[in-house]
Design an enzyme around this catalytic site. Structure first.
Site, PDB file in Angstrom:
ATOM      1  N   ASP A  42       1.017  -1.106  -0.050  1.00  0.00           N
ATOM      2  CA  ASP A  42      -0.119   0.057  -0.004  1.00  0.00           C
ATOM      3  C   ASP A  42       0.785   1.257   0.026  1.00  0.00           C
ATOM      4  O   ASP A  42       1.899   1.377   0.789  1.00  0.00           O
ATOM      5  CB  ASP A  42      -0.691  -0.100   1.164  1.00  0.00           C
ATOM      6  CG  ASP A  42      -2.144   0.761   0.924  1.00  0.00           C
ATOM      7  OD1 ASP A  42      -3.057   0.009   1.138  1.00  0.00           O
ATOM      8  OD2 ASP A  42      -2.272   1.936   0.759  1.00  0.00           O
ATOM      9  N   ASN A  43       0.367   2.332  -0.875  1.00  0.00           N
ATOM     10  CA  ASN A  43       1.182   3.513  -0.595  1.00  0.00           C
ATOM     11  C   ASN A  43       0.651   4.398   0.620  1.00  0.00           C
ATOM     12  O   ASN A  43       1.088   5.631   0.269  1.00  0.00           O
ATOM     13  CB  ASN A  43       1.506   4.124  -2.031  1.00  0.00           C
ATOM     14  CG  ASN A  43       0.053   4.680  -2.644  1.00  0.00           C
ATOM     15  OD1 ASN A  43      -0.870   4.453  -1.834  1.00  0.00           O
ATOM     16  ND2 ASN A  43       0.300   5.633  -3.712  1.00  0.00           N
ATOM     17  N   GLY A  47      -4.999   4.586   1.858  1.00  0.00           N
ATOM     18  CA  GLY A  47      -5.192   3.517   2.863  1.00  0.00           C
ATOM     19  C   GLY A  47      -4.577   4.129   4.142  1.00  0.00           C
ATOM     20  O   GLY A  47      -3.973   5.291   4.060  1.00  0.00           O
ATOM     21  N   TYR A 159     -12.669   6.819 -14.359  1.00  0.00           N
ATOM     22  CA  TYR A 159     -12.798   5.940 -13.459  1.00  0.00           C
ATOM     23  C   TYR A 159     -13.339   4.645 -13.892  1.00  0.00           C
ATOM     24  O   TYR A 159     -12.789   3.554 -14.126  1.00  0.00           O
ATOM     25  CB  TYR A 159     -13.402   6.290 -12.026  1.00  0.00           C
ATOM     26  CG  TYR A 159     -13.403   5.265 -10.921  1.00  0.00           C
ATOM     27  CD1 TYR A 159     -11.987   4.877 -10.608  1.00  0.00           C
ATOM     28  CD2 TYR A 159     -14.551   4.563 -10.418  1.00  0.00           C
ATOM     29  CE1 TYR A 159     -12.118   4.095  -9.415  1.00  0.00           C
ATOM     30  CE2 TYR A 159     -14.226   3.708  -9.607  1.00  0.00           C
ATOM     31  CZ  TYR A 159     -13.042   3.459  -8.891  1.00  0.00           C
ATOM     32  OH  TYR A 159     -12.906   2.418  -7.989  1.00  0.00           O
ATOM     33  N   LYS A 163     -11.436   1.355 -14.961  1.00  0.00           N
ATOM     34  CA  LYS A 163     -11.632  -0.128 -14.468  1.00  0.00           C
ATOM     35  C   LYS A 163     -12.313  -0.963 -15.580  1.00  0.00           C
ATOM     36  O   LYS A 163     -12.006  -2.254 -15.708  1.00  0.00           O
ATOM     37  CB  LYS A 163     -12.882  -0.086 -13.614  1.00  0.00           C
ATOM     38  CG  LYS A 163     -12.343   0.812 -12.056  1.00  0.00           C
ATOM     39  CD  LYS A 163     -11.544  -0.201 -11.395  1.00  0.00           C
ATOM     40  CE  LYS A 163     -10.610   0.115 -10.297  1.00  0.00           C
ATOM     41  NZ  LYS A 163      -9.831  -0.710  -9.714  1.00  0.00           N
TER      42      LYS A 163
END
Ligand code: UDP
Length: 333
Positions: A42-43, A47, A159, A163
């Site tokens: 995770d960056n 998160g 977005y 996706k």
């Protein structure tokens, strides 16, 4: 159903986006239900370390890096037996605010994971979104339905497009490189740890009700959504990847239980025992003038049920209670 893994046999699982809202619940689920070693990449852009703070085990390793780092991703995937790719610049608002970085994260990140996974045919889950259906009005949405998008001049559709491109890529890796990959389209996944910071309605309403502020319903509040408890979402995600008959296919992940936003606001007020009222705010004020949002969003989950033999079970009250309890504990503590 054919399960690829024995939960008692230890494997190494890579979860990209492992400190995120859904990712951290998946970490919890795997640590609780299996003997696997988990690596959470995770960056920490959306998160949070606090999402993993209760995971006190040496079976979890956290890697603070960006999914666009191709060499690092290749290395981590090479060491994993299965991969859940959940890392993304999530949500329409983020894409609208940071279109370049978001598009790069969502496109390059997925390609890095797929390319690395294809080397050893590592079973991989790709997280997609109900946004992929765009402004289709064919309720409930079925996986094979046509998708309907607006103009590329409106960054809002970036977005959905990213996706959808991730899905095309994943399916191409399946067809041409035999990658065992499954795609899940998440529908309004909610529950503890979700932040209201990016506009999500349930944490916003619960926080407003607990603070005694009016709940801000956008539009006339007759729009409907079908909310899914994150715990249902992660156990279904796990079942989908570990059922080999799902590979090379796309599945809706969500509950089929629509509620209007007005009903949601009233229920939050009741369950929190709050004196808050409800204020309706025109969409044009809440979002940009040209913002388009779906009136209804509901998955057809027959394909999911056929594949894994189950679907979400937590109803709206259970979801709201879990979110309220988390916030209330936080206030008390
Ligand atoms: N919404 C609302 N008030 C808020 C935030 C959201 O009325 O403070 C509405 C929003 O317009 C949408 C619904 O709640 O109709 C669900 O919004 P969310 O952002 O959680 O999910 P999505 O729009 O992606 O389905």
């Amino acid at each position: 159903m054919t399960l690829l893994q024995n939960p008692h046999q230890s494997m190494t699982v890579l979860i990209t986006g492992g400190a995120g809202f859904i990712g951290s619940h998946l970490v919890d689920y795997l640590l609780r239900e299996t003997a696997h070693e988990v690596i959470a990449l995770d960056n920490f852009s959306t998160g949070s370390a606090s999402n993993l703070r209760d995971c006190k085990t040496d079976r979890l390793e956290i890697v603070d890096e960006d999914i666009r780092n191709e060499a690092l991703v290749a290395n981590l995937v090479a060491g994993a037996d299965i991969v859940y790719h959940l890392a993304a610049a999530v949500g329409v608002k983020r894409i609208v605010d940071n279109p370049l970085e978001s598009m790069q994260t969502n496109l390059e990140g997925t390609e890095n994971v797929l390319e690395a996974a294809a080397d050893d045919a590592t079973p991989t889950f790709i997280a997609s979104s109900s946004e992929v259906y765009g402004k289709s009005e064919a309720i409930p949405f079925s996986e094979d339905d046509d998708v309907v998008y607006g103009s590329t001049s409106s960054s809002r559709w970036g977005y959905a497009t990213a996706k959808a491109a991730d899905e095309f890529l994943a399916l191409a890796y399946h067809t041409e490189r035999d990658l065992p990959v499954v795609i899940g389209r998440y529908f309004n996944i909610v529950g503890p740890r979700q932040t209201g910071q990016y506009g999500m309605v349930i944490p916003r309403f619960v926080e407003q009700a607990l603070a005694g502020d009016d709940l801000t319903v956008y539009g006339d509040g007759t729009q409907t959504r079908s909310f899914t408890h994150v715990e249902d979402a992660v156990s279904i995600t796990h079942d989908l990847l570990t059922t080999s008959s799902t590979h090379g296919d796309v599945f809706n992940i969500g509950a089929s239980d629509p509620t209007s936003i007005n009903e949601l606001a009233e229920r939050v007020i009741e369950l929190t025992d709050s004196d808050s009222g409800i204020t309706h705010i025109p969409f044009a004020e809440a979002y940009d003038d040209d913002f388009e949002e779906p009136d209804e969003r509901e998955p057809d989950i027959s394909k999911l049920r056929d594949a894994i033999g189950r679907s979400p079970t937590a109803d709206l009250d259970r979801i709201l209670r879990d979110v309220i309890n988390e916030r209330t504990d936080a206030v008390v503590a």
